[in-house]
Design a protein around this motif. Structure first.
Motif, PDB file in Angstrom:
ATOM      1  N   ALA A 262       1.063  -1.043  -0.224  1.00 25.20           N
ATOM      2  CA  ALA A 262      -0.223  -0.053   0.071  1.00 25.20           C
ATOM      3  C   ALA A 262       0.875   1.280  -0.126  1.00 25.20           C
ATOM      4  CB  ALA A 262      -0.768   0.181   1.177  1.00 25.20           C
ATOM      5  N   ARG A 263       0.253   2.287  -0.553  1.00 21.48           N
ATOM      6  CA  ARG A 263       1.081   3.565  -0.295  1.00 21.48           C
ATOM      7  C   ARG A 263       0.688   4.097   0.899  1.00 21.48           C
ATOM      8  NH1 ARG A 263       0.074   7.652  -4.652  1.00 21.48           N
ATOM      9  NH2 ARG A 263      -1.552   6.279  -5.308  1.00 21.48           N
ATOM     10  N   LEU A 264       1.741   4.604   1.688  1.00 18.27           N
ATOM     11  CA  LEU A 264       1.595   5.115   3.089  1.00 18.27           C
ATOM     12  C   LEU A 264       1.502   6.664   2.986  1.00 18.27           C
ATOM     13  CD1 LEU A 264       4.191   3.316   5.153  1.00 18.27           C
ATOM     14  CD2 LEU A 264       1.607   2.744   4.900  1.00 18.27           C
ATOM     15  N   MET A 265       0.557   7.154   3.763  1.00 18.62           N
ATOM     16  CA  MET A 265       0.530   8.883   3.730  1.00 18.62           C
ATOM     17  C   MET A 265       1.296   9.296   4.844  1.00 18.62           C
ATOM     18  SD  MET A 265      -3.030  10.856   3.769  1.00 18.62           S
ATOM     19  CE  MET A 265      -3.194  10.827   5.626  1.00 18.62           C
ATOM     20  N   SER A 266       2.105  10.445   4.104  1.00 15.20           N
ATOM     21  CA  SER A 266       2.825  11.115   5.135  1.00 15.20           C
ATOM     22  C   SER A 266       2.104  12.538   5.360  1.00 15.20           C
ATOM     23  CB  SER A 266       4.085  11.169   4.719  1.00 15.20           C
ATOM     24  OG  SER A 266       4.172  12.134   3.663  1.00 15.20           O
ATOM     25  N   VAL A 281      -8.420   6.019  -2.278  1.00 14.26           N
ATOM     26  CA  VAL A 281      -9.704   6.607  -1.729  1.00 14.26           C
ATOM     27  C   VAL A 281      -9.459   6.471  -0.130  1.00 14.26           C
ATOM     28  CG1 VAL A 281     -12.144   6.283  -1.095  1.00 14.26           C
ATOM     29  CG2 VAL A 281     -11.193   5.547  -3.230  1.00 14.26           C
ATOM     30  N   HIS A 282      -8.862   5.402   0.185  1.00 10.70           N
ATOM     31  CA  HIS A 282      -8.431   5.426   1.869  1.00 10.70           C
ATOM     32  C   HIS A 282      -6.836   5.337   2.223  1.00 10.70           C
ATOM     33  CE1 HIS A 282     -12.656   4.913   2.325  1.00 10.70           C
ATOM     34  NE2 HIS A 282     -12.629   4.016   1.465  1.00 10.70           N
ATOM     35  N   LYS A 283      -6.568   6.594   2.287  1.00 11.07           N
ATOM     36  CA  LYS A 283      -5.123   6.718   2.521  1.00 11.07           C
ATOM     37  C   LYS A 283      -4.738   6.731   4.031  1.00 11.07           C
ATOM     38  CE  LYS A 283      -5.500   9.942  -1.194  1.00 11.07           C
ATOM     39  NZ  LYS A 283      -6.818  10.433  -0.874  1.00 11.07           N
ATOM     40  N   ARG A 284      -3.838   5.796   4.413  1.00 12.21           N
ATOM     41  CA  ARG A 284      -3.428   5.869   5.774  1.00 12.21           C
ATOM     42  C   ARG A 284      -2.032   5.893   6.083  1.00 12.21           C
ATOM     43  NH1 ARG A 284      -6.989   1.429   4.550  1.00 12.21           N
ATOM     44  NH2 ARG A 284      -9.114   1.728   5.241  1.00 12.21           N
ATOM     45  N   HIS A 311       4.767   0.781  -0.265  1.00 12.55           N
ATOM     46  CA  HIS A 311       5.484   0.135   0.763  1.00 12.55           C
ATOM     47  C   HIS A 311       4.810  -1.272   1.162  1.00 12.55           C
ATOM     48  CE1 HIS A 311       6.389   4.310   1.744  1.00 12.55           C
ATOM     49  NE2 HIS A 311       7.312   3.848   2.226  1.00 12.55           N
ATOM     50  N   LEU A 312       5.764  -1.987   1.729  1.00 16.06           N
ATOM     51  CA  LEU A 312       5.303  -3.739   1.995  1.00 16.06           C
ATOM     52  C   LEU A 312       5.267  -3.429   3.618  1.00 16.06           C
ATOM     53  CD1 LEU A 312       5.081  -6.566   1.366  1.00 16.06           C
ATOM     54  CD2 LEU A 312       7.573  -6.732   1.347  1.00 16.06           C
ATOM     55  N   ILE A 313       4.188  -3.829   4.097  1.00 12.86           N
ATOM     56  CA  ILE A 313       3.804  -3.841   5.428  1.00 12.86           C
ATOM     57  C   ILE A 313       3.700  -5.317   5.965  1.00 12.86           C
ATOM     58  CG2 ILE A 313       2.184  -3.027   7.393  1.00 12.86           C
ATOM     59  CD1 ILE A 313       1.053  -1.147   4.991  1.00 12.86           C
TER      60      ILE A 313
END
Ligand SMILES: C[S@@+](CC[C@H](N)C(=O)[O-])C[C@H]1O[C@@H](n2cnc3c(N)ncnc32)[C@H](O)[C@@H]1O
Length: 317
Positions: A262-266, A281-284, A311-313
């Motif tokens: 997922a793309r992480l939001m900073s 839609v749902h950035k975290r 990113h890989l979580i």
């Protein structure tokens, strides 16, 4: 007004990127370094680079390096600012590649396209989009992870152009399963059969909010992959899905890991969100993902940067 400002800033960044790459050895830089030299946050740099890669102006590597192509090197600082957008958006890879066919068109009077294609739409469909560039980079980066002790990868919501295929091609010892909605699963099976990959993994038609089955697997570690899934769902849905995955992981013999891509939001992303630069839609943030995983009784282990700004979580039970 805002659009003009964004466009001008974009052109400015692309120009300074081209200049930095021209000076770099092999016209290549790590994306992080390119972002630093252009005074841009890395997340935004990735957003900018994907369309440039799709237009053939740069190439991106699974190790997150950016290289200026011959075409990109030809773009000159003297070109007035707004021309950059024309060059990049109006004259993508399709136009550039088509110019090489000009002599043939003049000779034969027929439409001639690279690869002998006769249909313009057919040809354009073969060209990469920014999403396809990102997909390929992420798939290759996942395939480059150490999977020596893993025996099975379960691709949850794997779609029909599958990352699992790239991963399994790189690791002949791996088995796999792909879960998606029944109509998508049917399409995936047909695609795999055409590519001669039908025997490499099972494709199951399921609704992942209802059931993430424990597929019969070989003994050893199982990786549950959820690539580009959670950003499309609300916390409530994401939690339901993660709980299903948690149940499957606890029912799986041997050890297992969940890999969320997922793309992480900073905070910086948050600032530019209003400019419409991000379409998820749902950035975290990393913390929000950690909380979500914990609510599903999963244990966040580590986060790793992948190319193209995702990113890989990784989490375990
Ligand atoms: C954004 S795509 C991601 C595909 C792939 N993982 C990737 O990274 O390219 C989301 C996938 O989730 C699948 N999907 C959506 N809702 C689903 C559900 N309820 N059950 C199973 N799969 C679902 C879609 O069909 C689609 O293939």
């Amino acid at each position: 007004m805002i659009a003009d400002h964004v466009s001008a800033r974009r052109s400015e960044i692309i120009q300074s990127l081209a200049d930095s790459l021209k000076e770099a050895t092999g016209r290549t830089l790590p994306v992080q370094e390119a972002a630093r030299r252009c005074d841009v946050i890395p997340g935004l740099m990735h957003q900018l680079l994907l369309p440039l890669a799709a237009a053939g102006i740069v190439t991106l590597s699974p190790t997150d390096h950016v290289t200026l192509t011959e075409l990109g090197a030809a773009l000159h600082r003297d070109v007035p600012g707004p021309m950059w957008d024309v060059v990049i958006q109006g004259a993508g890879l399709a136009s550039w590649q088509a110019t090489s066919q000009l002599a043939e068109v003049v000779r034969s009077g027929q439409l001639s396209l690279p690869g002998g294609q006769r249909s313009l739409y057919g040809y354009v469909k073969t060209l990469p989009t920014p999403e396809a560039v990102r997909f390929q980079l992420v798939a290759l980066a996942l395939a480059a992870e150490d999977l020596s002790r893993t025996h099975t990868v379960v691709d949850v919501g794997g779609g029909s152009d599958t990352m699992l295929e790239t991963i399994l091609m790189a690791h002949p010892h791996l088995g796999g399963a792909l879960l998606d909605l029944p109509h998508v699963a049917e399409r995936t099976k047909a695609t795999l059969a055409r590519r001669g990959m039908a025997d490499r993994f099972r494709v199951l038609g399921v609704d992942f909010f209802e059931d993430v089955p424990v597929v019969p697997v070989r003994p050893g570690k199982v990786v549950y992959l959820a690539a580009d899934i959670l950003p499309h769902w609300s916390d409530e849905h994401a939690l339901r899905l993660l709980t299903r995955i948690h149940n499957a992981m606890t029912g799986t013999p041997g050890s297992s890991e969940l890999w969320c891509v997922a793309r992480l939001m900073s905070d910086a992303h948050e600032e530019v969100r209003t400019l419409g630069s991000f379409e998820d839609v749902h950035k975290r943030t990393a913390n929000e993902y950690a909380l979500l995983l914990e609510k599903a009784r999963l244990v966040p282990q580590r986060i790793k940067s992948l190319p193209s700004g995702v990113h890989l979580i990784i989490a375990t039970v």
